[in-house]
Scaffold this motif. Structure first.
Motif, PDB file in Angstrom:
ATOM      1  N   LEU A   1      -1.476  -2.715  -4.901  1.00 23.52           N
ATOM      2  CA  LEU A   1      -2.884  -2.219  -4.948  1.00 23.52           C
ATOM      3  C   LEU A   1      -3.757  -3.512  -4.970  1.00 23.52           C
ATOM      4  N   VAL A   2      -3.386  -4.305  -5.958  1.00 25.29           N
ATOM      5  CA  VAL A   2      -4.068  -5.806  -5.988  1.00 25.29           C
ATOM      6  C   VAL A   2      -4.143  -6.289  -4.768  1.00 25.29           C
TER       7      VAL A   2
ATOM      8  N   PHE B   1      -6.728  -5.033  -2.262  1.00 29.93           N
ATOM      9  CA  PHE B   1      -7.943  -5.549  -2.721  1.00 29.93           C
ATOM     10  C   PHE B   1      -8.233  -6.933  -2.132  1.00 29.93           C
ATOM     11  N   ILE B   2      -7.222  -7.576  -2.467  1.00 36.58           N
ATOM     12  CA  ILE B   2      -7.408  -9.108  -1.746  1.00 36.58           C
ATOM     13  C   ILE B   2      -7.530  -9.301  -0.490  1.00 36.58           C
TER      14      ILE B   2
ATOM     15  N   PHE C   1     -11.362  -7.690   0.054  1.00 39.86           N
ATOM     16  CA  PHE C   1     -12.344  -8.408  -0.392  1.00 39.86           C
ATOM     17  C   PHE C   1     -12.537  -9.840  -0.420  1.00 39.86           C
ATOM     18  N   VAL C   2     -11.206 -10.436  -0.026  1.00 38.50           N
ATOM     19  CA  VAL C   2     -11.314 -12.082   0.101  1.00 38.50           C
ATOM     20  C   VAL C   2     -11.097 -12.471   1.407  1.00 38.50           C
TER      21      VAL C   2
END
Lengths: 76, 245
Positions: free
Chosen positions: A66-67, A70-71, A74-75
């Motif tokens: 999940l992380v 997200f990276i 959003f990054v």
């Protein structure tokens, strides 16, 4: 296939595929734990904290992906 | 209009060269609250406890019982207990701040022409979680070195007695680093995902739909605080034990 579209597909795939294994694992944990409590209802006080701990450990692999998703979102 | 989600906490102002972010502000609040609460209980110590003191005593007793059952030795459990219980209380309280609707307090930044929330849950900042994890991991290494001696401890990883033990030693070394990643990402991922979920749900339908998601966020916050502290206990207790083949 632009990069924007591929980004969203990648983020969705990352979390979607890893939830399969995590879900199966947690189901196994719950079934074994409930079976053990069913056989020996007095051990329920010892088993209950262990259920939460083992479920959180099994879920942590899905949280890792999940992380990653997200990276990706959003990054990049 | 879209909800604005960012992985890194937004910086509000600078004190000299030190950037103060909104997660930092929330952390300061939590720490001040904990210190004031605990000191006020300690100053009003009665032999027959009133309700708040009874609750705190109950929590500490149950926590000490759990620590003893994992460490299997009451004296060692009492030595480790302050670190573990402080971690538990701090992470629990930080996660509980998600109940308050502090996302509505925004500040307008003229440099980037955007709105930032003033408060953000402290554990949804990866830097904060990484520091907590590093504290735990360095403590575990120090406990292992003190219990065994530095050369014997290094001998666990670089084991030249044969091919298989060498390979297993390298795997254990990688495992030590993997502990940092898994411990920090578990806490960070759960709490940050809860925050993102709340923002998206509040953006879509702010009336009845957020209720089950709020329950989930609180439940997950409590469980993750518990799991972090129990894993700390397990790591420290396994560092004290001799691994025998």
């Amino acid at each position: 296939m632009e990069v924007e579209g591929l980004k969203y597909i990648a983020a969705a795939l990352a979390i979607g595929l890893s939830s399969i294994g995590s879900g199966i694992g947690e189901g196994l944990i719950a079934s074994k734990a409930l079976e053990a409590i069913g056989r020996n209802p007095e051990a329920a006080d010892k088993i209950t904290p262990l259920i939460y701990i083992t479920m959180a450990l099994t879920e942590s692999l899905a949280i890792l992906s999940l992380v990653v998703s997200f990276i990706i979102l959003f990054v990049f | 209009m879209e909800p604005k989600i960012s992985l890194a906490p937004e910086i509000l102002f600078h004190i000299g060269h030190f950037p103060v972010s909104n997660a930092f502000l929330t952390m300061i609040l939590v720490v001040i609250f904990l210190i004031v609460f605990m000191i006020s209980i300690r100053l009003r110590f009665k032999l027959v406890p009133n309700r708040i003191q009874a609750i705190v005593e109950l929590l500490i007793e149950k926590g000490l019982e759990l620590a003893t059952s994992i460490m299997e030795d009451k004296k060692k459990a009492r030595k480790v207990f302050p670190l573990v219980f402080t971690l538990f209380l701090f992470i629990l309280l930080s996660n509980m701040i998600a109940i308050l609707p502090l996302n509505a307090l925004v500040i307008h930044n003229h440099h980037h022409n955007e709105d930032f929330p003033i408060f953000r849950v402290a554990t949804s900042d990866y830097g904060m979680v990484l520091i907590l994890t590093l504290i735990v991991v360095i403590t575990v290494q120090l406990v292992a070195i003190i219990s065994f001696g530095p050369f014997k401890y290094l001998g666990k990883f670089f084991n030249f007695k044969g091919f298989f033990p060498f390979f297993i030693g390298i795997l254990e070394l990688i495992g030590e680093f993997a502990k940092i990643i898994s411990l920090s990402f578990r806490l960070f991922g759960n709490i940050f995902a809860g925050e993102v979920l709340m923002i998206v749900v509040l953006f879509l339908m702010p009336w009845i739909l957020p209720i089950p998601f709020l329950f989930l966020a609180i439940f997950v916050g409590v469980i993750q605080a518990f799991v972090f502290s129990v894993l700390t206990l397990v790591f420290i207790s396994s560092a004290m034990k001799m691994e025998s083949h």
